[in-house]
Design a protein around this motif. Structure first.
Motif, PDB file in Angstrom:
ATOM      1  N   GLY A 101      -6.085 -10.473   7.518  1.00 29.65           N
ATOM      2  CA  GLY A 101      -6.085  -9.829   6.209  1.00 29.65           C
ATOM      3  C   GLY A 101      -5.155 -10.552   5.253  1.00 29.65           C
ATOM      4  O   GLY A 101      -4.553 -11.581   5.582  1.00 29.65           O
ATOM      5  N   ALA A 153      -1.844  -6.683   0.425  1.00 27.80           N
ATOM      6  CA  ALA A 153      -2.081  -5.462   1.191  1.00 27.80           C
ATOM      7  C   ALA A 153      -1.222  -4.308   0.674  1.00 27.80           C
ATOM      8  O   ALA A 153      -0.058  -4.494   0.314  1.00 27.80           O
ATOM      9  N   TYR A 212      -8.167  -3.771  12.538  1.00 30.01           N
ATOM     10  CA  TYR A 212      -8.654  -4.221  11.230  1.00 30.01           C
ATOM     11  C   TYR A 212     -10.131  -3.866  11.045  1.00 30.01           C
ATOM     12  O   TYR A 212     -10.547  -3.378   9.978  1.00 30.01           O
ATOM     13  N   ALA A 220      -3.353  -5.252   6.006  1.00 27.89           N
ATOM     14  CA  ALA A 220      -3.197  -6.486   6.775  1.00 27.89           C
ATOM     15  C   ALA A 220      -2.630  -6.090   8.134  1.00 27.89           C
ATOM     16  O   ALA A 220      -1.776  -5.206   8.225  1.00 27.89           O
TER      17      ALA A 220
END
Length: 341
Positions: free
Chosen positions: A116, A121, A157, A170
């Motif tokens: 990510g 984030a 994720y 993330a």
């Protein structure tokens, strides 16, 4: 068939099984104190980590590139010395799109992977693994890739993305310490965890430097929960550590803390254990530096106990499991969505 073994009266058999598991776990706990790990006496063929810039938004790409070159060099070394398991693992590390913030191939190895966008984030989840985690087992262990740092981080994720295409998350697979072996005296003390805690606090500080607006959730499995506990006990007063809003302890042998309140600061402390996790049968004691303290899922510890499903010690991040759903909600900071035990 004797009456006490029939399917109509399973309780005595179940109690016998539990007693056997407890006896086995206790014997293993005593036995590891007597074990030592002897060195081979051979020089490590792998190179020391390269120097990289401190974490900042402007340095991430340079760090990713430098660590990729280090992995390429380590792969050449693995091929040269015939280290088959390491060669397979490092080949996977070099797949397109994978990004590592830290890499050390020496010994059993250390690595920190980011999945990510760390700079954008809203939430950063840091997955801290437990005993027997090595570079060779970073992505795959038996038939359960989700039980590894890399596979588990991807499972979290993907679960988050199944809830929203843009989850603002993330996930970091953080093998930033020398994880002990399960059958070693190291797992009965906090010595390895204390070393890992220093590195974990440094990493959280780096996350703060990269993205000061993001909040952090720690997902701490098995002995990794000891690392998280030590980091929380020592780091709760720092500005960077105040970004940590959630600490999830799962499959935990203890944290050395006597209560969740000692770990929390302003963070929510969660605990979960699968119905068939053998960790239930490990003695939760601490005396003269041995043992890791109270059971985090016990009522007296005071954590928020979440539903961890029916799985075993390696199943918490298995796709479709209740534990994965709850741990992902904790990672996302969605406390109200977490289902209690």
């Amino acid at each position: 068939m004797p009456p006490h073994l029939t399917t109509t009266s399973p309780r005595p058999a179940r109690r016998h099984g539990r007693r056997l598991r407890r006896a086995t776990a206790a014997a293993a706990s005593i036995g590891v104190v007597m074990l030592t790990t002897a060195g081979t006496g051979h020089a490590d063929p792998y190179a020391a980590p390269v120097a990289v810039p401190k974490m900042a938004p402007s340095t991430l790409d340079a760090r990713y590139a430098a660590e990729r070159r280090s992995i390429e060099e380590a792969l050449k070394t693995a091929e040269k010395v015939g280290d088959t398991d390491r060669r397979k693992a490092l080949g996977a590390f070099l797949q397109p799109g994978r990004r590592f913030l830290y890499f050390d191939p020496r010994g059993r190895g250390r690595a920190i992977e980011v999945i990510g966008d760390l700079t954008r984030a809203r939430r950063v989840a840091v997955l801290v693994p437990g005993a027997d985690t090595t570079l060779s087992a970073f992505d795959k262990r038996g038939g359960k890739p989700w039980s590894t740092p890399g596979g588990g981080a991807r499972a979290v994720y993907q679960q988050a993305r199944s809830q929203s295409p843009q989850p603002g998350l993330a996930v970091v697979a953080w093998l930033g310490y020398a994880a002990p072996k399960t059958f070693s005296s190291d797992v009965l003390t906090a010595e390895r965890a204390a070393e890992g805690a220093v590195r974990l606090r440094t990493f959280v500080k780096g996350v703060h430097q990269v993205n000061p607006g993001a909040s952090v959730g720690l997902l701490c499995h098995s002995y990794g929960s000891v690392v998280c506990g030590q980091a929380a006990l020592s780091g709760s007063k720092s500005a960077a550590w105040r970004q940590v809003t959630d600490i999830a302890l799962y499959g935990s042998p203890g944290t050395t803390a006597w209560s969740a309140s000692r770990l929390s600061g302003s963070a929510r402390v969660w605990a979960g254990r699968g119905a068939t996790d053998w960790m239930e049968d490990v003695p939760h004691v601490r005396f003269l530096g041995l043992g890791l303290g109270p059971d985090p899922v016990s009522a007296g510890f005071g954590a928020r106990v979440f539903d961890a499903g029916h799985g075993g010690h390696s199943d918490y991040l298995a796709p479709g499991s209740a534990s994965l759903r709850n741990l992902t909600d904790i990672a996302l900071g969605r406390a109200s969505a977490v289902t209690p035990e």
